[in-house]
Design an enzyme around this catalytic site. Sequence first.
Site, PDB file in Angstrom:
ATOM      1  N   ILE A   1      41.729  19.764  22.776  1.00  0.00           N
ATOM      2  CA  ILE A   1      40.650  19.119  22.015  1.00  0.00           C
ATOM      3  C   ILE A   1      40.234  20.020  20.862  1.00  0.00           C
ATOM      4  CG2 ILE A   1      38.271  18.277  22.100  1.00  0.00           C
ATOM      5  CD1 ILE A   1      38.723  17.616  25.062  1.00  0.00           C
TER       6      ILE A   1
ATOM      7  N   GLN B   1      42.775  19.879  18.048  1.00  0.00           N
ATOM      8  CA  GLN B   1      42.688  18.620  17.310  1.00  0.00           C
ATOM      9  C   GLN B   1      41.480  18.619  16.383  1.00  0.00           C
ATOM     10  OE1 GLN B   1      44.497  16.055  16.803  1.00  0.00           O
ATOM     11  NE2 GLN B   1      43.025  14.677  15.835  1.00  0.00           N
ATOM     12  N   GLU B   2      40.382  19.200  16.833  1.00  0.00           N
ATOM     13  CA  GLU B   2      39.148  19.181  16.052  1.00  0.00           C
ATOM     14  C   GLU B   2      39.177  20.154  14.875  1.00  0.00           C
ATOM     15  OE1 GLU B   2      37.194  16.885  16.316  1.00  0.00           O
ATOM     16  OE2 GLU B   2      36.176  16.636  18.223  1.00  0.00           O
ATOM     17  N   SER B   3      39.655  21.379  15.109  1.00  0.00           N
ATOM     18  CA  SER B   3      39.505  22.402  14.062  1.00  0.00           C
ATOM     19  C   SER B   3      40.727  23.275  13.849  1.00  0.00           C
ATOM     20  CB  SER B   3      38.337  23.321  14.420  1.00  0.00           C
ATOM     21  OG  SER B   3      38.670  24.127  15.550  1.00  0.00           O
TER      22      SER B   3
ATOM     23  N   SER C   1      35.909  15.198  14.259  1.00  0.00           N
ATOM     24  CA  SER C   1      35.161  14.266  15.081  1.00  0.00           C
ATOM     25  C   SER C   1      34.690  13.098  14.250  1.00  0.00           C
ATOM     26  CB  SER C   1      33.961  14.981  15.688  1.00  0.00           C
ATOM     27  OG  SER C   1      34.387  16.009  16.535  1.00  0.00           O
TER      28      SER C   1
END
Length: 496
Positions: A310, A313-315, A489
Site C-alpha cells: 500500500i 502504491q501511495e508514495s 489516495s
Amino acid sequence: MFFRPDFRPRCAKWLIATGLFLMLGACVEKPTTLERVKEDGVLRMITRNSPATYFQDRNGETGFEYELVKRFADDLGVELKIETADNLDDLFDQMNKPGGPVLGAAGLIETPKRKQQARFSHSYLEVTPQVVYRNGQSRPTDPGDLVGKRIVVLKGSAHAEQLAALKAQNPGLEYEESDAVEVVDLLRMVDEGQIDLTLVDSNELAMNQVYFPNVRVAFDLGEAREQRWVVAPGEDNSLLNEINAYLDKVEKNGTLQRLKDRYYGHVDVLGYVGAYTFAQHLQERLPKYEKHFQTSAKKEQVDWRLLAAIGYQESMWQPAVTSKTGVRGLMMLTQNTAQAMGVTNRLDARQSIQGGAKYFAYVKDQLDDSIKEPDRTWLALASYNIGSGHLEDARKLAQNEGLNPDKWLDVKKMLPRLAQKKWYSKTRYGYARGGEPVHFVANIRRYYDILTWVTQPQLEGSQVADGNLHVPGVDKTQPPAPPAPASGSSPDKPAL
C-alpha cells in the site's frame, strides 16, 4: 471286526464350504481408487515447486494448483498430502510406482507421449506456449528464426515435444532439455544472456516476468492449449470421474474463475519501466522503513508486506511527498484521516505508516461480516482508496446485476460505472472515479505478490533489511517490479 467311520461325507461338506467361501471371496470387489482415498483419509498429490503451482510462504502453503486441489480434497473430506517432483519425468515416474501419488497437478498439457504415461482430466486453464528472448537482442518472429540459437527447455516438458516436432521441419534447429532447472531459472538465464531463448507457457511468464525486466515475448508457438490434472494409467475411473465432476462444478459455480482472478487477474499490470523502478526501490528505499511496516502491521494484525505494498502504491516509499489534493506522506493520508488516526506529523514516516495501518484495519473491520477472505482484503483496499460509501454503491450495483456483492471479481466490474451518469445517478453517493480503485487494488496485489515471493525463502528475519534480498534470477540484473503508482489516495477517501 473294527468299525471304521466314513469321513467322506464330512470331507465333502468341508470341501464344498471351502469352495463357497473362496467363491464368495473372489466376488468381493477390492476398493476403488476413490474409496481407498476416502478410507485412508488422505489424497496424495504430486506437483512442481513454482509460483504458478505450489510453494510455501510465511503464511503457509499457497499456489494456484495447490488451492484448486486443496478444495477438491476438502470436498472429499480428506487430508491433502503434497509431494514435489524433482522434474517432470520424475513426476510421471513417481505416479506410476506402486503406492505412488494418485493425482498429479502441475500445469500439465496433454500430449501423445504423456497419454501413454497417465490419464488426463477435464481442462481448467488455457495457456499459450510462448518463445521468449532478451530485450536488446534480435527478435525471432517465426520458427525458422530459432535455428542457430541456444535454446533450453524443461526436460520432459510439452515444450520439448513441440521443439522435437519443429526439428523435423527445421533440421538445423538445436535445443537442450534440462532436468536441473525450473521455469524461473530458464527466465533468469534468458534475462542474463546465458541462453538465447526458452519456451514457457503464458501463465507462468505472466506471473514471473516482473522478476526479469529484460525478458520479452518473441511470438506464440502454436495455438492455446489446456492444462489438466492426471491420474496414473493403472487406476480405475472412480477418482478421475470424481475429479471431472469437481472441475465441472467449480467452473459452473464461479470458484474456478475467482481462483484465476486471484492468481492471474492482476499480473499483467506491470511494464518494463515500472518493474525496473520497483526493483531499485525494493533494495534502496524499503530497508529504511521495513521495521516500521512490521511493527505497525503486527499491532493492527495486518501482513506487513501488504502494508508495504500500500505504501509503495501511495508514495513509492517517499515520506515527504505531497499531492495536489493535499494528501501527504509515505501513506498519503488526508488531514482529516491523519487526525482521526492520531498522526500529528504526516511527513514522519513512522507516524504515517502507523496511521495507514490503523486506517486500513478500521476500513476492513467496517465491511459486512458476510465478506470473507481474500475478497475482504481486496474490497477493503478499494474502500481505502475510494471511500466506503462509493464501495457500497458498487456492491449494490453488483447485486442489482445478479452478481455477488461480496466478491471482488464481481464488484470490480461495477466500480467503473460510478463514473458514468447512467449509473451513478441511481446511487446514493453519486459520481466517483471508479476506475481508480480497480487499478489501485491490482497494483497493490502485484506488489504484495512480489514482496511475498522475495521474502518467502527466509522465514525468520528480513532479507531486505539484512541486505540479502534474493529475487529469483534477478540478482545480477534488477529485482522484481510493478509499474509506478497510477495515482495517490483518492480525494473521495472519506475522513472518519
